[in-house]
Design an enzyme around this catalytic site. Structure first.
Site, PDB file in Angstrom:
ATOM      1  N   GLY A  10       0.816  -1.203   0.000  1.00 49.41           N
ATOM      2  CA  GLY A  10       0.000   0.000   0.000  1.00 49.41           C
ATOM      3  C   GLY A  10       0.857   1.263   0.000  1.00 49.41           C
ATOM      4  O   GLY A  10       2.091   1.215  -0.001  1.00 49.41           O
ATOM      5  N   GLN A  11       0.189   2.406   0.015  1.00 49.33           N
ATOM      6  CA  GLN A  11       0.901   3.683  -0.080  1.00 49.33           C
ATOM      7  C   GLN A  11       1.871   3.887   1.084  1.00 49.33           C
ATOM      8  O   GLN A  11       3.048   4.204   0.884  1.00 49.33           O
ATOM      9  CB  GLN A  11      -0.102   4.840  -0.118  1.00 49.33           C
ATOM     10  CG  GLN A  11      -1.013   4.814  -1.327  1.00 49.33           C
ATOM     11  CD  GLN A  11      -2.004   5.957  -1.310  1.00 49.33           C
ATOM     12  OE1 GLN A  11      -1.919   6.874  -2.117  1.00 49.33           O
ATOM     13  NE2 GLN A  11      -2.961   5.926  -0.404  1.00 49.33           N
ATOM     14  N   ASP A  35      -3.175 -12.120   5.078  1.00 49.00           N
ATOM     15  CA  ASP A  35      -4.505 -11.540   5.289  1.00 49.00           C
ATOM     16  C   ASP A  35      -4.673 -11.353   6.797  1.00 49.00           C
ATOM     17  O   ASP A  35      -4.818 -12.330   7.540  1.00 49.00           O
ATOM     18  CB  ASP A  35      -5.569 -12.489   4.732  1.00 49.00           C
ATOM     19  CG  ASP A  35      -6.984 -12.009   4.993  1.00 49.00           C
ATOM     20  OD1 ASP A  35      -7.150 -10.927   5.604  1.00 49.00           O
ATOM     21  OD2 ASP A  35      -7.927 -12.710   4.595  1.00 49.00           O
ATOM     22  N   ALA A  59      -5.125  -2.014   5.474  1.00 51.82           N
ATOM     23  CA  ALA A  59      -6.440  -1.448   5.769  1.00 51.82           C
ATOM     24  C   ALA A  59      -7.359  -1.591   4.564  1.00 51.82           C
ATOM     25  O   ALA A  59      -6.907  -1.653   3.425  1.00 51.82           O
ATOM     26  CB  ALA A  59      -6.330   0.028   6.151  1.00 51.82           C
ATOM     27  N   THR A  61      -9.731   0.657   2.606  1.00 52.50           N
ATOM     28  CA  THR A  61      -9.827   2.110   2.522  1.00 52.50           C
ATOM     29  C   THR A  61     -10.849   2.621   1.509  1.00 52.50           C
ATOM     30  O   THR A  61     -10.921   3.833   1.269  1.00 52.50           O
ATOM     31  CB  THR A  61      -8.448   2.715   2.172  1.00 52.50           C
ATOM     32  OG1 THR A  61      -8.001   2.160   0.928  1.00 52.50           O
ATOM     33  CG2 THR A  61      -7.429   2.426   3.266  1.00 52.50           C
ATOM     34  N   THR A 101      -7.480   6.799  11.260  1.00 55.08           N
ATOM     35  CA  THR A 101      -7.982   7.812  10.338  1.00 55.08           C
ATOM     36  C   THR A 101      -8.727   8.947  11.026  1.00 55.08           C
ATOM     37  O   THR A 101      -9.280   8.782  12.120  1.00 55.08           O
ATOM     38  CB  THR A 101      -8.938   7.137   9.326  1.00 55.08           C
ATOM     39  OG1 THR A 101      -9.534   8.127   8.483  1.00 55.08           O
ATOM     40  CG2 THR A 101     -10.069   6.409  10.050  1.00 55.08           C
ATOM     41  N   TYR A 125     -16.782   2.696   7.145  1.00 52.44           N
ATOM     42  CA  TYR A 125     -15.320   2.761   7.191  1.00 52.44           C
ATOM     43  C   TYR A 125     -14.845   3.355   8.515  1.00 52.44           C
ATOM     44  O   TYR A 125     -13.973   2.788   9.183  1.00 52.44           O
ATOM     45  CB  TYR A 125     -14.821   3.605   6.019  1.00 52.44           C
ATOM     46  CG  TYR A 125     -13.370   4.005   6.128  1.00 52.44           C
ATOM     47  CD1 TYR A 125     -12.352   3.069   5.950  1.00 52.44           C
ATOM     48  CD2 TYR A 125     -13.004   5.318   6.411  1.00 52.44           C
ATOM     49  CE1 TYR A 125     -11.011   3.430   6.061  1.00 52.44           C
ATOM     50  CE2 TYR A 125     -11.668   5.690   6.513  1.00 52.44           C
ATOM     51  CZ  TYR A 125     -10.684   4.739   6.346  1.00 52.44           C
ATOM     52  OH  TYR A 125      -9.367   5.106   6.454  1.00 52.44           O
ATOM     53  N   LYS A 129     -12.697   1.401  11.522  1.00 51.41           N
ATOM     54  CA  LYS A 129     -11.383   1.852  11.969  1.00 51.41           C
ATOM     55  C   LYS A 129     -11.384   2.149  13.465  1.00 51.41           C
ATOM     56  O   LYS A 129     -10.392   1.874  14.160  1.00 51.41           O
ATOM     57  CB  LYS A 129     -10.956   3.090  11.179  1.00 51.41           C
ATOM     58  CG  LYS A 129     -10.670   2.835   9.707  1.00 51.41           C
ATOM     59  CD  LYS A 129      -9.479   1.913   9.495  1.00 51.41           C
ATOM     60  CE  LYS A 129      -8.170   2.579   9.840  1.00 51.41           C
ATOM     61  NZ  LYS A 129      -6.995   1.699   9.553  1.00 51.41           N
ATOM     62  N   TRP A 151      -6.330  11.934   4.592  1.00 46.34           N
ATOM     63  CA  TRP A 151      -6.241  12.309   3.175  1.00 46.34           C
ATOM     64  C   TRP A 151      -4.901  11.883   2.572  1.00 46.34           C
ATOM     65  O   TRP A 151      -4.175  12.679   1.981  1.00 46.34           O
ATOM     66  CB  TRP A 151      -6.441  13.813   3.027  1.00 46.34           C
ATOM     67  CG  TRP A 151      -7.793  14.323   3.444  1.00 46.34           C
ATOM     68  CD1 TRP A 151      -8.680  13.717   4.310  1.00 46.34           C
ATOM     69  CD2 TRP A 151      -8.415  15.543   3.025  1.00 46.34           C
ATOM     70  NE1 TRP A 151      -9.803  14.495   4.458  1.00 46.34           N
ATOM     71  CE2 TRP A 151      -9.677  15.619   3.684  1.00 46.34           C
ATOM     72  CE3 TRP A 151      -8.024  16.578   2.195  1.00 46.34           C
ATOM     73  CZ2 TRP A 151     -10.548  16.698   3.512  1.00 46.34           C
ATOM     74  CZ3 TRP A 151      -8.898  17.655   2.012  1.00 46.34           C
ATOM     75  CH2 TRP A 151     -10.146  17.708   2.658  1.00 46.34           C
TER      76      TRP A 151
END
Length: 290
Positions: A10-11, A35, A59, A61, A101, A125, A129, A151
């Site tokens: 992921g990012q 997983d 996550a 998202t 988040t 979501y 979280k 963001w």
């Protein structure tokens, strides 16, 4: 120090891998490799590596899609962190660093949210979280840090920045919501904060981290258009039109003002995040160079 990173593709996961301190012994696992909703698989992975620290960057998202997939969102965002916390709990001295988040808040506040402020998520979501946060802190106590951010974008992956660049190239004009406020935050900025936390073993509880400043989605899009053109990524000046939330209905309700107060984290970590537009400019330069 041995560090296990989940959600490595992921990012934030990619940013963590590219900025890891030289003395860290890393094991990175993508979602296909682990997983986190599978408790047995999590126990086995943690037991096999025996990490001093687990950083959970995995996550679900897809904020709007979560409204129609609540079970999957909850499995990954709530049960997954619980599984990790239970596995870490079995390792004396091991810690868990979990990413959360701004969407745990309802956005009704007029000031940026403190880590101690009451939560009230508006979406599946956000609720999933929040459940993950609570599980981590309940199981691990002072052996856990929850880092809330907002963001998130990067030069790769699926995010607002890349979506806007694509739409701007295709259409030459976009309409973007101007009455929802928060802080665009680069994945690299979050990774820096995470590694700083990793090096401070006495830190625990909830921390907030974003880039500096506040913006609407419209402000973010306008900056993408201006900086993208300056960087040569957009061949034309793009028209960005502000609209209201009511003009752009979505499956999930989003907070109107989810800016996070990061002052305590800045003091504890000794880091000062750059203005969000500076990091946007740097990310666009990276995209251009690639």
């Amino acid at each position: 120090m041995k560090v296990l990173i989940t959600g490595a593709s992921g990012q934030v996961g990619r940013a963590l891998l590219s900025s890891a301190p030289s003395l860290v012994e890393l094991r990175s696992l993508t979602r296909t490799q682990l997983d986190i909703s599978d408790a047995a698989a999590v126990r086995a992975a943690v037991a096999a590596f025996q990490p001093a620290l687990v950083i959970n960057a995995a996550a679900y998202t897809a904020v709007d899609k979560a409204e129609s997939e609540p079970e999957l969102a909850t499995a990954i965002n709530a049960q997954g962190p619980r599984n990790l916390a239970q596995a870490v709990h079995a390792l004396p001295g091991s810690r868990l660093l979990h990413i959360s988040t701004d969407y745990v808040f309802d956005g009704a506040a007029s000031e940026p949210y403190q880590p101690t402020d009451a939560t009230h998520p508006l979406s599946v979501y956000g609720r999933s979280k929040l459940l993950g946060e609570r599980a981590v802190l309940e199981i691990l106590g002072e052996r856990a840090v929850v880092l809330r951010t907002a963001w998130v974008y990067a030069a790769q992956g699926k995010n607002f920045l890349l979506t806007m660049l694509r739409l701007m190239r295709e259409r030459g004009a976009v309409r973007v919501v101007a009455d929802q406020y928060g802080t665009p935050t680069s994945a690299e900025s979050i990774a820096r904060a995470l590694w700083a936390i990793a090096q401070r073993p006495k830190l625990h509880g909830i921390l907030h981290w974003t880039d500096a400043g506040k913006a609407s989605w419209y402000d973010f899009a306008l900056a993408i258009a201006e900086e993208g053109h300056a960087a040569g990524l957009l061949s034309m000046q793009v028209k960005v039109t502000p609209i209201t939330t009511a003009d752009y209905p979505t499956a999930a309700h989003r907070p109107a003002n989810s800016a996070l107060d990061t002052r305590a984290s800045i003091a504890q970590l000794g880091l000062a995040p750059p203005p969000w537009r500076d990091n946007l400019r740097a990310t666009l330069a990276h995209i251009g160079a690639a």
